[in-house]
Scaffold this active site. Structure first.
Site, PDB file in Angstrom:
ATOM      1  N   TYR A   1       8.246  -1.342  -2.504  1.00 20.18           N
ATOM      2  CA  TYR A   1       8.361   0.090  -2.820  1.00 20.18           C
ATOM      3  C   TYR A   1       9.091   0.824  -1.682  1.00 20.18           C
ATOM      4  O   TYR A   1      10.074   1.544  -1.912  1.00 20.18           O
ATOM      5  CB  TYR A   1       6.957   0.684  -3.035  1.00 20.18           C
ATOM      6  CG  TYR A   1       6.937   2.181  -3.037  1.00 20.18           C
ATOM      7  CD1 TYR A   1       7.570   2.907  -4.036  1.00 20.18           C
ATOM      8  CD2 TYR A   1       6.288   2.891  -2.018  1.00 20.18           C
ATOM      9  CE1 TYR A   1       7.560   4.289  -4.020  1.00 20.18           C
ATOM     10  CE2 TYR A   1       6.268   4.274  -2.003  1.00 20.18           C
ATOM     11  CZ  TYR A   1       6.914   4.967  -3.001  1.00 20.18           C
ATOM     12  OH  TYR A   1       6.913   6.334  -2.978  1.00 20.18           O
TER      13      TYR A   1
ATOM     14  N   THR B   1       9.571   8.495   1.352  1.00 21.89           N
ATOM     15  CA  THR B   1       8.171   8.202   1.673  1.00 21.89           C
ATOM     16  C   THR B   1       7.992   7.702   3.099  1.00 21.89           C
ATOM     17  O   THR B   1       8.904   7.082   3.671  1.00 21.89           O
ATOM     18  CB  THR B   1       7.622   7.125   0.694  1.00 21.89           C
ATOM     19  OG1 THR B   1       6.362   6.658   1.168  1.00 21.89           O
ATOM     20  CG2 THR B   1       8.537   5.919   0.605  1.00 21.89           C
TER      21      THR B   1
HETATM   22  N1  UFG Z   1      -8.672   3.977  -0.427  1.00 27.33           N
HETATM   23  C1  UFG Z   1      -9.967   3.577  -0.657  1.00 27.33           C
HETATM   24  N2  UFG Z   1     -10.369   3.508  -1.966  1.00 27.33           N
HETATM   25  C2  UFG Z   1      -9.576   3.831  -3.017  1.00 27.33           C
HETATM   26  C3  UFG Z   1      -8.255   4.257  -2.750  1.00 27.33           C
HETATM   27  C4  UFG Z   1      -7.827   4.316  -1.445  1.00 27.33           C
HETATM   28  O1  UFG Z   1     -10.729   3.268   0.262  1.00 27.33           O
HETATM   29  O2  UFG Z   1     -10.017   3.757  -4.163  1.00 27.33           O
HETATM   30  C5  UFG Z   1      -8.218   4.062   0.979  1.00 27.33           C
HETATM   31  C6  UFG Z   1      -7.033   3.152   1.236  1.00 27.33           C
HETATM   32  O3  UFG Z   1      -7.473   1.858   1.562  1.00 27.33           O
HETATM   33  C7  UFG Z   1      -6.352   3.887   2.389  1.00 27.33           C
HETATM   34  C8  UFG Z   1      -6.622   5.369   2.086  1.00 27.33           C
HETATM   35  O4  UFG Z   1      -7.735   5.370   1.203  1.00 27.33           O
HETATM   36  O5  UFG Z   1      -6.990   3.558   3.590  1.00 27.33           O
HETATM   37  C9  UFG Z   1      -5.463   6.068   1.413  1.00 27.33           C
HETATM   38  O6  UFG Z   1      -5.037   5.285   0.298  1.00 27.33           O
HETATM   39  P1  UFG Z   1      -4.104   5.848  -0.855  1.00 27.33           P
HETATM   40  O7  UFG Z   1      -3.920   4.739  -1.856  1.00 27.33           O
HETATM   41  O8  UFG Z   1      -4.606   7.156  -1.370  1.00 27.33           O
HETATM   42  O9  UFG Z   1      -2.731   6.144  -0.109  1.00 27.33           O
HETATM   43  P2  UFG Z   1      -1.808   5.159   0.742  1.00 27.33           P
HETATM   44  O10 UFG Z   1      -1.928   5.612   2.159  1.00 27.33           O
HETATM   45  O11 UFG Z   1      -2.043   3.739   0.464  1.00 27.33           O
HETATM   46  O12 UFG Z   1      -0.407   5.437   0.067  1.00 27.33           O
HETATM   47  C10 UFG Z   1       0.349   6.569   0.295  1.00 27.33           C
HETATM   48  C11 UFG Z   1       1.221   6.884  -0.902  1.00 27.33           C
HETATM   49  C12 UFG Z   1       2.191   5.757  -1.169  1.00 27.33           C
HETATM   50  C13 UFG Z   1       2.968   5.456   0.046  1.00 27.33           C
HETATM   51  C14 UFG Z   1       2.053   5.198   1.207  1.00 27.33           C
HETATM   52  C15 UFG Z   1       2.792   5.045   2.493  1.00 27.33           C
HETATM   53  O13 UFG Z   1       0.415   7.106  -2.005  1.00 27.33           O
HETATM   54  O14 UFG Z   1       3.075   6.124  -2.195  1.00 27.33           O
HETATM   55  O15 UFG Z   1       1.163   6.304   1.385  1.00 27.33           O
HETATM   56  O16 UFG Z   1       2.083   4.185   3.330  1.00 27.33           O
HETATM   57  F1  UFG Z   1       3.737   4.364  -0.131  1.00 27.33           F
END
Ligand code: UFG
Length: 333
Positions: free
Chosen positions: A145, A121
């Site tokens: 993680y 990741t």
């Molecule tokens: N977000 C929202 N509302 C939601 C969900 C997400 O505004 O309901 C925003 C988050 O704050 C973030 C963006 O959308 O700014 C993306 O969020 P995600 O949860 O979809 O994805 P992440 O970037 O947090 O996580 C992904 C992978 C993880 C990994 C990570 C690495 O899903 O497994 O990237 O940073 F660890």
């Protein structure tokens, strides 16, 4: 015969279909703790797959997996992957992700299986020091993680040096979309990811979409991420597998498109694809979210010839079709 651990999960199930399309026989290993029995049923209807229910931390389950027809390689997805939970329940993450993988690698050595493609990741990089992030970027994860995944990468290096076990580690950025034929898709409980959460909010009973953080120093104040289509991602695993089959050395690659989209841009794409005006609740920043995460994916393009083919709208479109299927499946439950 290829073993896919975590084949009942989101990315694993798409990889099972890609392997089947490429002519491989597949054995899925999953304890169904976060994956779904329904996913196994749906895969069994369209692909030549065997299912072994078992746990990486149970050596007898692994013996059942590897005895029988010779396994030529493993594609390893099985892991817990919620960043927030990993901070409050680290023991669960170290035991499952790290100890489980050690057991798997040891059984691979015991049964003479010398190749593994591993689901790593972008979270292993931590807070970006520069973007786009290439593979030379320091790996300093800021959550448990990410640390579990980095530990496993390090273990795999040591297992290559000492035992000759070859691995390809694929460091995913943000994965989105679903199978274009609607057979499988994203199904987490609870769902934390952006695209499904926006789409779920459009269904009866869905929670209003919460947008986390609108004051980042980005073009519209929301976080930028590199969204990679899940079928493109699955294809990269096949290329990685073939690379190892052709005698490739241990490697690691970023998997992303090199393009970033803001949360607001993803939201607009969802409104366009669904044809709905979607309600939004603007909230403060979510803890631990870096402002920008974009991959430099030139290494995988140059080495494996992998080029992403699907854009964000195509990912949102397949995710929406899948979400409709999922909602009707859940209603019947
Ligand atoms: N977000 C929202 N509302 C939601 C969900 C997400 O505004 O309901 C925003 C988050 O704050 C973030 C963006 O959308 O700014 C993306 O969020 P995600 O949860 O979809 O994805 P992440 O970037 O947090 O996580 C992904 C992978 C993880 C990994 C990570 C690495 O899903 O497994 O990237 O940073 F660890």
């Amino acid at each position: 015969m290829i073993v896919v651990t975590g084949g009942a999960g989101y990315i694993g199930s798409h990889c099972v279909l890609a392997l089947h399309n490429s002519g491989y026989k597949v054995k899925i290993f999953d304890n169904l703790s976060t994956g779904h029995a329904e996913t196994i049923d749906r895969l069994s209807k369209c692909a030549d797959v065997e299912f072994v229910k078992g746990d990486l931390n149970n050596p007898e389950d692994l013996d059942r997996l590897f005895s029988g027809e010779k396994v030529s390689a493993v594609i390893h997805f099985a892991a817990f992957s919620q960043v927030g939970e990993s901070m409050t329940e680290p023991a669960k993450y170290y035991r499952n992700n790290v100890c489980g993988t050690l057991n798997l690698l040891d059984k691979m050595l015991q049964y003479g299986v010398g190749r593994i493609v591993f689901s790593s990741t972008a979270a292993t990089y931590g807070e970006p020091e520069y973007t786009p992030i290439d593979e030379k970027h320091p790996q300093r994860p800021i959550n448990t993680y990410g640390r579990t995944k980095l530990m496993i990468e390090n273990i795999m290096d040591d297992y290559d040096h000492a035992y000759g076990l070859k691995s390809v580690r694929l460091r995913y950025f943000n994965v989105a979309g679903a199978d274009s034929d609607g057979r499988v898709g994203e199904w987490h409980d609870p769902e934390t990811h952006l695209v499904p959460n926006i789409l779920k909010s459009t269904f009866t009973g869905g929670k209003t979409f919460q947008m986390f953080g609108t004051d980042y120093e980005t073009r519209d104040g929301t976080c930028v991420r590199d969204y990679i289509n899940v079928e493109d991602l699955a294809r990269a695993h096949i290329l990685a597998l073939k690379y190892l089959e052709n005698g490739g050395k241990t490697e690691y690659f970023n998997l992303g498109t090199g393009e970033g989209s803001t949360v607001r841009e993803v939201f607009s794409a969802c409104e366009k694809i669904t044809g709905k005006s979607i309600a939004v609740d603007e909230k403060p920043r979510r803890a631990g979210d870096p402002s920008v995460l974009i991959a430099d994916a030139s290494k995988v393009r140059n080495t494996l010839g992998w080029i992403p083919q699907k854009d964000l709208e195509q990912s949102v479109s397949s995710a929406y079709s899948w979400e409709k299927t999922l909602q009707s499946m859940l209603q019947k439950k």
